[in-house]
Design a protein around this motif. Structure first.
Motif, PDB file in Angstrom:
ATOM      1  N   ARG A 185      15.146   5.789  31.568  1.00  0.00           N
ATOM      2  CA  ARG A 185      16.112   4.858  30.981  1.00  0.00           C
ATOM      3  C   ARG A 185      17.515   5.460  31.066  1.00  0.00           C
ATOM      4  O   ARG A 185      17.736   6.597  30.664  1.00  0.00           O
ATOM      5  CB  ARG A 185      15.766   4.587  29.510  1.00  0.00           C
ATOM      6  N   THR A 186      18.458   4.675  31.582  1.00  0.00           N
ATOM      7  CA  THR A 186      19.847   5.132  31.609  1.00  0.00           C
ATOM      8  C   THR A 186      20.409   5.094  30.199  1.00  0.00           C
ATOM      9  O   THR A 186      20.326   4.058  29.525  1.00  0.00           O
ATOM     10  CB  THR A 186      20.690   4.223  32.520  1.00  0.00           C
ATOM     11  N   PRO A 187      20.963   6.206  29.710  1.00  0.00           N
ATOM     12  CA  PRO A 187      21.508   6.207  28.345  1.00  0.00           C
ATOM     13  C   PRO A 187      22.590   5.149  28.171  1.00  0.00           C
ATOM     14  O   PRO A 187      23.457   4.989  29.030  1.00  0.00           O
ATOM     15  CB  PRO A 187      22.079   7.620  28.186  1.00  0.00           C
ATOM     16  N   GLY A 188      22.532   4.404  27.067  1.00  0.00           N
ATOM     17  CA  GLY A 188      23.537   3.407  26.766  1.00  0.00           C
ATOM     18  C   GLY A 188      24.804   4.046  26.237  1.00  0.00           C
ATOM     19  O   GLY A 188      24.906   5.268  26.080  1.00  0.00           O
ATOM     20  N   ALA A 189      25.787   3.202  25.916  1.00  0.00           N
ATOM     21  CA  ALA A 189      27.075   3.706  25.457  1.00  0.00           C
ATOM     22  C   ALA A 189      26.940   4.505  24.169  1.00  0.00           C
ATOM     23  O   ALA A 189      27.584   5.547  23.991  1.00  0.00           O
ATOM     24  CB  ALA A 189      28.045   2.537  25.267  1.00  0.00           C
ATOM     25  N   ALA A 190      26.098   4.031  23.236  1.00  0.00           N
ATOM     26  CA  ALA A 190      25.937   4.738  21.963  1.00  0.00           C
ATOM     27  C   ALA A 190      25.296   6.107  22.177  1.00  0.00           C
ATOM     28  O   ALA A 190      25.694   7.095  21.552  1.00  0.00           O
ATOM     29  CB  ALA A 190      25.103   3.890  21.007  1.00  0.00           C
ATOM     30  N   SER A 191      24.296   6.180  23.058  1.00  0.00           N
ATOM     31  CA  SER A 191      23.662   7.468  23.350  1.00  0.00           C
ATOM     32  C   SER A 191      24.651   8.435  23.982  1.00  0.00           C
ATOM     33  O   SER A 191      24.706   9.618  23.630  1.00  0.00           O
ATOM     34  CB  SER A 191      22.456   7.270  24.274  1.00  0.00           C
ATOM     35  N   ARG A 192      25.451   7.937  24.909  1.00  0.00           N
ATOM     36  CA  ARG A 192      26.442   8.809  25.551  1.00  0.00           C
ATOM     37  C   ARG A 192      27.477   9.299  24.538  1.00  0.00           C
ATOM     38  O   ARG A 192      27.896  10.461  24.580  1.00  0.00           O
ATOM     39  CB  ARG A 192      27.129   8.063  26.697  1.00  0.00           C
ATOM     40  N   ALA A 193      27.862   8.430  23.608  1.00  0.00           N
ATOM     41  CA  ALA A 193      28.825   8.827  22.581  1.00  0.00           C
ATOM     42  C   ALA A 193      28.242   9.899  21.671  1.00  0.00           C
ATOM     43  O   ALA A 193      28.940  10.840  21.268  1.00  0.00           O
ATOM     44  CB  ALA A 193      29.243   7.607  21.765  1.00  0.00           C
ATOM     45  N   MET A 194      26.946   9.794  21.353  1.00  0.00           N
ATOM     46  CA  MET A 194      26.324  10.789  20.485  1.00  0.00           C
ATOM     47  C   MET A 194      26.203  12.136  21.184  1.00  0.00           C
ATOM     48  O   MET A 194      26.441  13.189  20.585  1.00  0.00           O
ATOM     49  CB  MET A 194      24.960  10.303  20.002  1.00  0.00           C
ATOM     50  N   ILE A 195      25.840  12.117  22.456  1.00  0.00           N
ATOM     51  CA  ILE A 195      25.744  13.361  23.216  1.00  0.00           C
ATOM     52  C   ILE A 195      27.107  14.055  23.263  1.00  0.00           C
ATOM     53  O   ILE A 195      27.224  15.265  23.037  1.00  0.00           O
ATOM     54  CB  ILE A 195      25.215  13.090  24.635  1.00  0.00           C
ATOM     55  N   SER A 196      28.156  13.277  23.529  1.00  0.00           N
ATOM     56  CA  SER A 196      29.504  13.842  23.583  1.00  0.00           C
ATOM     57  C   SER A 196      29.914  14.428  22.240  1.00  0.00           C
ATOM     58  O   SER A 196      30.489  15.527  22.178  1.00  0.00           O
ATOM     59  CB  SER A 196      30.487  12.745  24.005  1.00  0.00           C
ATOM     60  N   MET A 197      29.587  13.732  21.145  1.00  0.00           N
ATOM     61  CA  MET A 197      29.989  14.213  19.826  1.00  0.00           C
ATOM     62  C   MET A 197      29.192  15.453  19.430  1.00  0.00           C
ATOM     63  O   MET A 197      29.716  16.342  18.741  1.00  0.00           O
ATOM     64  CB  MET A 197      29.813  13.098  18.781  1.00  0.00           C
ATOM     65  N   ALA A 198      27.943  15.545  19.864  1.00  0.00           N
ATOM     66  CA  ALA A 198      27.144  16.738  19.566  1.00  0.00           C
ATOM     67  C   ALA A 198      27.766  17.963  20.221  1.00  0.00           C
ATOM     68  O   ALA A 198      27.860  19.029  19.601  1.00  0.00           O
ATOM     69  CB  ALA A 198      25.708  16.547  20.056  1.00  0.00           C
ATOM     70  N   HIS A 199      28.225  17.832  21.464  1.00  0.00           N
ATOM     71  CA  HIS A 199      28.933  18.940  22.116  1.00  0.00           C
ATOM     72  C   HIS A 199      30.177  19.318  21.331  1.00  0.00           C
ATOM     73  O   HIS A 199      30.484  20.493  21.144  1.00  0.00           O
ATOM     74  CB  HIS A 199      29.309  18.541  23.547  1.00  0.00           C
ATOM     75  N   GLU A 200      30.903  18.308  20.883  1.00  0.00           N
ATOM     76  CA  GLU A 200      32.145  18.552  20.143  1.00  0.00           C
ATOM     77  C   GLU A 200      31.872  19.312  18.853  1.00  0.00           C
ATOM     78  O   GLU A 200      32.573  20.279  18.516  1.00  0.00           O
ATOM     79  CB  GLU A 200      32.799  17.207  19.825  1.00  0.00           C
ATOM     80  N   PHE A 201      30.834  18.900  18.092  1.00  0.00           N
ATOM     81  CA  PHE A 201      30.517  19.547  16.818  1.00  0.00           C
ATOM     82  C   PHE A 201      30.080  20.984  17.042  1.00  0.00           C
ATOM     83  O   PHE A 201      30.457  21.887  16.290  1.00  0.00           O
ATOM     84  CB  PHE A 201      29.428  18.768  16.080  1.00  0.00           C
TER      85      PHE A 201
END
Length: 208
Positions: A188-204
């Motif tokens: 499954r291609t990650p949706g926009a919400a999944s991509r946003a969560m992955i990005s924020m996890a890196h940030e945190f």
């Protein structure tokens, strides 16, 4: 951004304060409905839920390559350090051999949890018995058991803070690498919400 994001998380991930993290995600993306759940069997149970399409993403940890059908976004890696009471005979040492751990009582996670998998593999590779006396499901409880002299533990170095009345040692001759990741189903291609969560996890994690 709208929709529902079904997120799984291991009981205590240590690296991210999950309520703070999810609260910030909600403030940034109020149109995304977050459903968060844990798995009694740890990372293994979360991986199964992803493969069965009951979750979209999951914070997991574990050694080695991803299981078939799963894509891992690595957020952090660490070694498992030996944690002993400050009064333990090994406490003044900086390093220890895995063979010296034979016969010690361990505080560890149940089978299926990544810490236990990493430890079991290392002990098996060295042909050393891994005697688990107390099973736990979170790091804080594990440290408390060690502090009170009920055993020793192998815990992720990166998740250990400045704890009182314990000592940490490096096991210098065993593969005790531990990996913390966001897992998603490969098909499954990650949706926009999944991509946003992955990005924020890196940030945190970067901020930490």
């Amino acid at each position: 951004m709208r929709g529902t994001l079904r997120l799984g998380a291991i009981a205590t991930i240590g690296l991210i304060d999950l309520p703070v993290f999810l609260g910030e995600f909600h403030r940034r993306h109020p149109g995304v409905f977050l459903q968060t759940s844990a798995a009694p069997s740890g990372s293994r149970g979360l991986i199964e839920a992803l493969l069965e399409r009951r979750l979209d993403l999951a914070f997991v940890s574990g050694p080695g390559p991803p299981p078939t059908g799963i894509t891992l976004t690595t957020l952090a890696t660490s070694a498992l350090d030996l944690v002993v009471p400050a009064t333990h005979p090994l406490a003044k040492r900086g390093t220890v051999s895995i063979t010296e751990l034979a016969g010690l009582d361990f505080v560890d996670f149940p089978s299926g949890y990544s810490n236990r998998t990493v430890a079991d593999r290392a002990f098996a590779a060295a042909s050393v018995p891994h005697r688990v006396a107390i099973e736990i499901t979170d790091l804080t409880t594990g440290v408390s058991y060690v502090r009170n002299g009920l055993g020793v533990a192998l815990l992720p170095r990166v998740a250990l803070g400045e704890e009182q009345d314990i000592a940490t040692l490096t096991v210098d001759d065993a593969d005790l690498e531990w990996q913390f990741s966001l897992a998603a189903p490969s098909e499954r291609t990650p949706g926009a919400a999944s991509r946003a969560m992955i990005s924020m996890a890196h940030e945190f994690l970067w901020q930490g």
